[in-house]
Design an enzyme around this catalytic site. Structure first.
Site, PDB file in Angstrom:
ATOM      1  N   HIS A 126      -2.948 -13.588   0.117  1.00 58.82           N
ATOM      2  CA  HIS A 126      -3.457 -14.011  -1.192  1.00 58.82           C
ATOM      3  C   HIS A 126      -4.856 -13.485  -1.445  1.00 58.82           C
ATOM      4  O   HIS A 126      -5.216 -13.142  -2.571  1.00 58.82           O
ATOM      5  CB  HIS A 126      -3.469 -15.540  -1.275  1.00 58.82           C
ATOM      6  CG  HIS A 126      -2.239 -16.062  -1.909  1.00 58.82           C
ATOM      7  ND1 HIS A 126      -1.551 -17.138  -1.433  1.00 58.82           N
ATOM      8  CD2 HIS A 126      -1.557 -15.620  -2.975  1.00 58.82           C
ATOM      9  CE1 HIS A 126      -0.498 -17.340  -2.194  1.00 58.82           C
ATOM     10  NE2 HIS A 126      -0.477 -16.428  -3.136  1.00 58.82           N
ATOM     11  N   GLU A 172      12.107   4.435  -1.758  1.00 61.60           N
ATOM     12  CA  GLU A 172      11.226   3.797  -0.773  1.00 61.60           C
ATOM     13  C   GLU A 172      11.714   4.062   0.642  1.00 61.60           C
ATOM     14  O   GLU A 172      11.057   3.713   1.614  1.00 61.60           O
ATOM     15  CB  GLU A 172      11.215   2.282  -0.979  1.00 61.60           C
ATOM     16  CG  GLU A 172      10.807   1.857  -2.372  1.00 61.60           C
ATOM     17  CD  GLU A 172      10.912   0.362  -2.564  1.00 61.60           C
ATOM     18  OE1 GLU A 172       9.880  -0.303  -2.526  1.00 61.60           O
ATOM     19  OE2 GLU A 172      12.040  -0.132  -2.756  1.00 61.60           O
ATOM     20  N   ASP A 208       6.405   1.171   0.795  1.00 58.28           N
ATOM     21  CA  ASP A 208       7.546   1.114   1.718  1.00 58.28           C
ATOM     22  C   ASP A 208       7.912   2.499   2.243  1.00 58.28           C
ATOM     23  O   ASP A 208       8.300   2.634   3.400  1.00 58.28           O
ATOM     24  CB  ASP A 208       8.754   0.456   1.040  1.00 58.28           C
ATOM     25  CG  ASP A 208       8.668  -1.055   1.122  1.00 58.28           C
ATOM     26  OD1 ASP A 208       8.348  -1.567   2.206  1.00 58.28           O
ATOM     27  OD2 ASP A 208       8.876  -1.718   0.091  1.00 58.28           O
ATOM     28  N   CYS A 221       4.849   4.231  -8.081  1.00 59.81           N
ATOM     29  CA  CYS A 221       4.335   2.888  -8.362  1.00 59.81           C
ATOM     30  C   CYS A 221       3.790   2.193  -7.122  1.00 59.81           C
ATOM     31  O   CYS A 221       3.469   1.017  -7.165  1.00 59.81           O
ATOM     32  CB  CYS A 221       5.412   2.024  -9.019  1.00 59.81           C
ATOM     33  SG  CYS A 221       6.827   1.728  -7.967  1.00 59.81           S
TER      34      CYS A 221
HETATM   35  C1  PEP Z   1       6.333   0.027  -2.753  1.00 67.70           C
HETATM   36  O1  PEP Z   1       7.020  -0.245  -1.769  1.00 67.70           O
HETATM   37  O2  PEP Z   1       5.553   1.007  -2.796  1.00 67.70           O
HETATM   38  C2  PEP Z   1       6.402  -0.815  -3.960  1.00 67.70           C
HETATM   39  C3  PEP Z   1       5.806  -0.439  -5.064  1.00 67.70           C
HETATM   40  O3  PEP Z   1       7.055  -1.983  -3.879  1.00 67.70           O
HETATM   41  P1  PEP Z   1       6.451  -3.274  -3.118  1.00 67.70           P
HETATM   42  O4  PEP Z   1       5.028  -2.989  -2.767  1.00 67.70           O
HETATM   43  O5  PEP Z   1       6.607  -4.411  -4.040  1.00 67.70           O
HETATM   44  O6  PEP Z   1       7.342  -3.357  -1.918  1.00 67.70           O
HETATM   45 MG    MG Z   2       8.608  -1.675  -1.919  1.00 67.95          MG
END
Ligand code: PEP
Ligand code: MG
Length: 567
Positions: free
Chosen positions: A197, A424, A448, A495
């Protein structure tokens, strides 16, 4: 004076303390440590009757619950949700019952409260992942109740009359939420991972922060430190030259924040839409104000982390519409629930797994409960019809072409027109040319993708050095997806957190990314950096990164060439 100058060299030498940097900021200032936590209440017999102790405990728990709620209302945003969850912990009937049982032994209310919360903390820690990271929240509630019972001030952030760098074991959400940003220049915590957090709130509030820094235990009040989040390092007792460099970077970042806000584009005019990563509609207005051109990742699982039962279609539709209303006419990429590993959802992940990151998570978990996936896609299609945002939907943790076909077909069946997948998993990147024949778009999740490429758990501080998206092995996989996207004319977004690293963002564009999505606080710096390079230069920088043998060399080679382009 002479004495001072002859102090041993070692006491003046800067010391570097590695940690996990949150964002790209840098700060410099004197350390103030959070006061030591209250001591553990002794196991002495109470002088009061059991009933009287019970009344004291109940009063203190109710008072703390109300206090946390009030703090949440004052803080607003993501902090409100966190504090509301903490308030519920303070009034949790299971904890109260446990306190009553413990009081029967004749101990004080302080001791009973301490033991009851400690028991629940152990349970959370055993669950691991997201749940384990809530342990700090529970500890904070326990301390607040004990402080109330003992008539002591609640543990909290010191408030001197000068700006400082706050150092803490970990920071409770109640403290992070209410940090006075005029005074707290930066934050260093010994514990906490990138998804704790503290990290989430620090990102949202643009606090310069480094978490997971065990060496911070050696910092003393008054020590001068540089908190270099971009490089994940705390420098204790910096040299004059280091301080000068830090001040220059701070000034450069302040200037960036003032730069005009417009759509993302390269120096040659190539459009590069800059989108926001959001976990609820609460941050939408701020993201839009910071120039987000839409949403590149709406993490829907964040809405339901505390739900025991699957949300209904109506409940979901309401949440999705809130987000879509904030971006009329803009693209909003909604990710289907990414449950499992660090983000277990009680209604999707009910079996214990030894390696949850490699288990039934993301699309795999949704497929195992297809009714829940169908309901989510239906709610989203309804929300799409009721608003005028441009809704795209994507599946998390896709590993195969067959999974892609499954998800795209189901999305279309349920009325969604644009369906894609997240890349990912290395297998999906390597087969992107097949995957993109079925999916309308791909969005690369570098968090990921790095974890799986480097076989380094993203939650573990001990392998943090391997979790580096600059690693050429990760970038080669990104290039596979970029090349496939270009060949097939399909959009390829990024992302993961990598998109928020300004220089890496340029490399990602060179590798074929057609949009970048990040936490809103990072938009200004990425926008300004992209505007300094042409597409051709970005491609050249990408080639340099791909040719490197490791992450550090990739970073170095790109930084050197970029500096040359800028002169
Ligand atoms: C990622 O894995 O880069 C992603 C954007 O998803 P999260 O961080 O929510 O796993
Ligand atoms: Mg992810």
């Amino acid at each position: 004076m002479v004495l001072h100058n002859s102090l041993p060299e070692t006491s003046e030498r800067p010391e570097e303390m590695p940690g996990i940097g949150i964002g790209q900021g840098i700060a410099i200032g004197p350390v103030i440590r959070m006061p030591d936590p209250l001591p553990e209440p002794a196991e002495t017999a109470s002088v009061l009757a059991v009933d009287a102790e019970g009344v004291r405990a109940a009063e203190a728990m109710t008072w703390v619950a109300a206090d946390l709620l009030a703090r949440g209302e004052k803080a607003g945003g993501a902090a409100r949700e966190v504090l509301e969850a903490q308030s519920m912990m303070a009034e949790d009937p299971t904890v109260s019952e446990d306190v009553s049982v413990r009081l029967q032994r004749g101990v004080t209310a302080e001791r009973a409260v301490f033991e009851a919360f400690a028991g629940f903390r152990e349970m959370l820690t055993d669950l691991g992942g997201y749940m384990a990271e809530r342990a700090a929240d529970l500890d904070d509630v326990s301390l607040r109740v004990i402080a109330r019972l003992s008539g002591l001030p609640a543990p909290g952030v010191p408030d001197p009359d000068y700006p400082f760098i706050l150092v803490a074991q970990d920071l409770a959400p109640a403290d992070t939420a209410l940090l006075n940003l005029d005074k707290v220049l930066g934050l260093i915590t010994r514990d906490g991972g990138p998804t704790s957090h503290t990290a989430i709130l620090a990102r949202e509030k643009s606090i310069v922060a480094i978490v997971g820094t065990p060496d911070a235990a050696r910092l003393r009040d008054g020590d001068e430190v540089i908190v270099d989040a971009a490089n994940g390092v705390v420098v204790r007792k910096p040299t004059t030259a280091q301080k000068g460099e830090a001040q220059a970077r701070i000034a450069a970042r302040a200037a960036l924040a003032q730069a005009p806000i417009g759509p993302g584009r390269l120096k040659d005019g190539t459009p590069m839409p800059l989108l926001a990563n959001l976990g609820s509609a609460d941050g939408a207005a701020k993201a839009a104000a910071l120039g987000a051109e839409g949403v590149g990742l709406f993490r829907t699982e964040f809405l339901f982390l505390d739900s025991a039962l699957a949300p209904t279609i109506v409940e979901q539709q309401e949440q999705y519409e809130r987000m879509l209303h904030a971006f009329p006419g803009k693209k909003v990429v909604v990710r289907a629930l990414d449950a499992g590993a660090d983000k277990p959802l009680a209604f999707l992940n009910d079996t214990h797994e030894e390696n949850p990151a490699l288990g039934l998570r993301g699309l795999r978990a949704l497929r195992a409960s297809e009714d829940i996936l169908r309901e989510q896609l239906t709610a989203l299609a309804n929300a799409d019809a009721a608003t005028d945002a441009d809704v795209w939907v994507m599946a998390p943790m896709v590993a195969t072409v067959e999974e892609t076909e499954y998800f795209v077909a189901l999305s279309r069946e349920l009325g969604l027109k644009t369906a894609g997948v997240m890349v990912e998993v290395p297998s999906a990147a390597l087969l992107a040319h097949h995957i993109l024949q079925h999916a309308d778009f791909a969005s690369i999740g570098t968090n990921d993708l790095t974890q799986y490429t480097m076989a380094a758990d993203r939650m573990l501080g001990s392998v943090a050095a391997l979790q580096d998206p600059w690693h050429p092995a990760v970038l080669r996989l990104v290039a596979e997806v970029g090349t496939a996207g270009r060949a097939l004319g399909k959009p390829v977004g990024v992302c993961g957190e990598a998109a928020a690293d300004p220089l890496l963002a340029v490399v990602l564009v060179g590798l074929g990314a057609t949009s970048l999505s990040m936490s809103a606080a990072a938009l200004a710096e990425v926008r300004t950096t992209l505007a300094n390079f042409t597409l051709e230069q970005a491609r050249r920088l990408a080639e340099l990164a791909l040719a490197a043998a490791d992450a550090a060399s990739a970073r170095r080679a790109v930084a050197a060439q970029a500096a040359e382009y800028l002169t």
